[in-house]
Design a protein around this motif. Structure first.
Motif, PDB file in Angstrom:
ATOM      1  N   ARG A  75       0.828  -1.209   0.000  1.00  0.00           N
ATOM      2  CA  ARG A  75       0.000   0.000   0.000  1.00  0.00           C
ATOM      3  C   ARG A  75       0.862   1.258   0.000  1.00  0.00           C
ATOM      4  N   LEU A  76       2.147   1.125   0.311  1.00  0.00           N
ATOM      5  CA  LEU A  76       3.064   2.264   0.310  1.00  0.00           C
ATOM      6  C   LEU A  76       3.704   2.512  -1.051  1.00  0.00           C
ATOM      7  N   ASP A  77       3.414   1.678  -2.043  1.00  0.00           N
ATOM      8  CA  ASP A  77       4.020   1.814  -3.368  1.00  0.00           C
ATOM      9  C   ASP A  77       3.696   3.178  -3.975  1.00  0.00           C
ATOM     10  N   LYS A  78       4.676   3.761  -4.641  1.00  0.00           N
ATOM     11  CA  LYS A  78       4.531   5.069  -5.289  1.00  0.00           C
ATOM     12  C   LYS A  78       5.104   5.002  -6.692  1.00  0.00           C
ATOM     13  N   MET A  79       4.544   5.849  -7.567  1.00  0.00           N
ATOM     14  CA  MET A  79       5.009   5.959  -8.951  1.00  0.00           C
ATOM     15  C   MET A  79       5.355   7.423  -9.205  1.00  0.00           C
ATOM     16  N   PHE A  80       6.524   7.647  -9.809  1.00  0.00           N
ATOM     17  CA  PHE A  80       6.974   8.989 -10.157  1.00  0.00           C
ATOM     18  C   PHE A  80       7.299   9.025 -11.639  1.00  0.00           C
ATOM     19  N   SER A  81       6.944  10.121 -12.298  1.00  0.00           N
ATOM     20  CA  SER A  81       7.368  10.279 -13.685  1.00  0.00           C
ATOM     21  C   SER A  81       8.750  10.911 -13.684  1.00  0.00           C
ATOM     22  N   ILE A  82       9.562  10.516 -14.640  1.00  0.00           N
ATOM     23  CA  ILE A  82      10.922  11.038 -14.728  1.00  0.00           C
ATOM     24  C   ILE A  82      11.147  11.631 -16.108  1.00  0.00           C
ATOM     25  N   GLN A  83      11.838  12.755 -16.113  1.00  0.00           N
ATOM     26  CA  GLN A  83      12.260  13.386 -17.362  1.00  0.00           C
ATOM     27  C   GLN A  83      13.583  14.068 -17.050  1.00  0.00           C
ATOM     28  N   SER A  84      14.628  13.568 -17.648  1.00  0.00           N
ATOM     29  CA  SER A  84      15.955  14.077 -17.304  1.00  0.00           C
ATOM     30  C   SER A  84      16.155  15.469 -17.893  1.00  0.00           C
ATOM     31  N   ASN A  85      16.953  16.239 -17.196  1.00  0.00           N
ATOM     32  CA  ASN A  85      17.269  17.577 -17.666  1.00  0.00           C
ATOM     33  C   ASN A  85      18.467  17.517 -18.606  1.00  0.00           C
ATOM     34  N   ALA A  86      19.074  18.647 -18.863  1.00  0.00           N
ATOM     35  CA  ALA A  86      20.176  18.703 -19.830  1.00  0.00           C
ATOM     36  C   ALA A  86      21.354  17.824 -19.430  1.00  0.00           C
ATOM     37  N   GLY A  87      21.570  17.625 -18.130  1.00  0.00           N
ATOM     38  CA  GLY A  87      22.684  16.799 -17.682  1.00  0.00           C
ATOM     39  C   GLY A  87      22.317  15.340 -17.518  1.00  0.00           C
ATOM     40  N   ASN A  88      21.153  14.922 -17.987  1.00  0.00           N
ATOM     41  CA  ASN A  88      20.662  13.546 -17.886  1.00  0.00           C
ATOM     42  C   ASN A  88      20.512  13.105 -16.436  1.00  0.00           C
ATOM     43  N   VAL A  89      20.140  14.039 -15.561  1.00  0.00           N
ATOM     44  CA  VAL A  89      19.999  13.768 -14.138  1.00  0.00           C
ATOM     45  C   VAL A  89      18.548  13.994 -13.727  1.00  0.00           C
ATOM     46  N   VAL A  90      18.053  13.085 -12.877  1.00  0.00           N
ATOM     47  CA  VAL A  90      16.708  13.207 -12.321  1.00  0.00           C
ATOM     48  C   VAL A  90      16.828  13.179 -10.805  1.00  0.00           C
ATOM     49  N   SER A  91      16.121  14.094 -10.144  1.00  0.00           N
ATOM     50  CA  SER A  91      16.104  14.147  -8.689  1.00  0.00           C
ATOM     51  C   SER A  91      14.693  13.821  -8.215  1.00  0.00           C
ATOM     52  N   ILE A  92      14.574  12.815  -7.354  1.00  0.00           N
ATOM     53  CA  ILE A  92      13.273  12.379  -6.843  1.00  0.00           C
ATOM     54  C   ILE A  92      13.244  12.627  -5.342  1.00  0.00           C
ATOM     55  N   PRO A  93      12.296  13.451  -4.854  1.00  0.00           N
ATOM     56  CA  PRO A  93      12.224  13.714  -3.411  1.00  0.00           C
ATOM     57  C   PRO A  93      11.732  12.480  -2.656  1.00  0.00           C
ATOM     58  N   LEU A  94      12.335  12.231  -1.499  1.00  0.00           N
ATOM     59  CA  LEU A  94      12.019  11.032  -0.728  1.00  0.00           C
ATOM     60  C   LEU A  94      11.211  11.332   0.535  1.00  0.00           C
ATOM     61  N   GLU A  95      10.685  12.557   0.695  1.00  0.00           N
ATOM     62  CA  GLU A  95       9.963  12.908   1.913  1.00  0.00           C
ATOM     63  C   GLU A  95       8.723  12.038   2.127  1.00  0.00           C
ATOM     64  N   GLN A  96       8.021  11.715   1.064  1.00  0.00           N
ATOM     65  CA  GLN A  96       6.776  10.955   1.200  1.00  0.00           C
ATOM     66  C   GLN A  96       6.972   9.446   1.305  1.00  0.00           C
ATOM     67  N   LEU A  97       8.214   8.990   1.284  1.00  0.00           N
ATOM     68  CA  LEU A  97       8.497   7.563   1.357  1.00  0.00           C
ATOM     69  C   LEU A  97       9.014   7.193   2.734  1.00  0.00           C
TER      70      LEU A  97
END
Length: 140
Positions: free
Chosen positions: A91-113
């Motif tokens: 029930r804690l499973d989460k889905m995030f969409s990712i789209q890398s920026n110019a440096g091919n880096v994605v940052s995902i916040p972990l506060e809700q996990l």
């Protein structure tokens, strides 16, 4: 020598064994089998091809942690999703969409996990190719 009573005793003990195994089987908790087993079996080949594509193109993302964020570095620009699956509570499973920026880096916040063991499932497209990558991580 009377073999009849030994034969009846043997059959009786076998029947008692079978009945006790039946009772034991029905007193055990229900199996925790995957309810999506058939659907996953139908898509296995598709997932396998996408996992092999990661190895062929050496497109494995690099995962690191920084200031309560999950930092993912891709080799090419990426557009897709990441699913966080908790090991003990689905029930804690989460889905995030990712789209890398110019440096091919994605940052995902972990506060809700919550803390604990997580299974990450990355699905993304890059340069008209589809990829699938899975990894286990522990969130402190």
């Amino acid at each position: 020598m009377n073999w009849g009573k030994y034969l009846v005793a043997g059959m009786g003990s076998f029947m008692l064994f079978i009945i006790s195994m039946g009772v034991y089987m029905f007193t055990q908790p229900a199996d925790d089998y995957d309810k999506q087993y058939y659907e996953k079996g139908l898509t296995f080949d598709h997932d396998y091809v996408r996992e092999k594509q990661v190895a062929q193109d050496k497109a494995q993302p690099v995962i690191s942690f920084s200031d309560n964020n999950l930092i993912v570095r891709f080799t090419q620009p990426a557009d897709g999703s990441v699913k966080f699956e908790h090991a003990s509570n689905h029930r804690l499973d989460k889905m995030f969409s990712i789209q890398s920026n110019a440096g091919n880096v994605v940052s995902i916040p972990l506060e809700q996990l919550s803390t604990g063991q997580w299974h990450l499932r990355f699905e993304w497209a890059s340069l008209h190719k589809n990829y699938l990558y899975e990894q286990e991580v522990y969130l402190p």
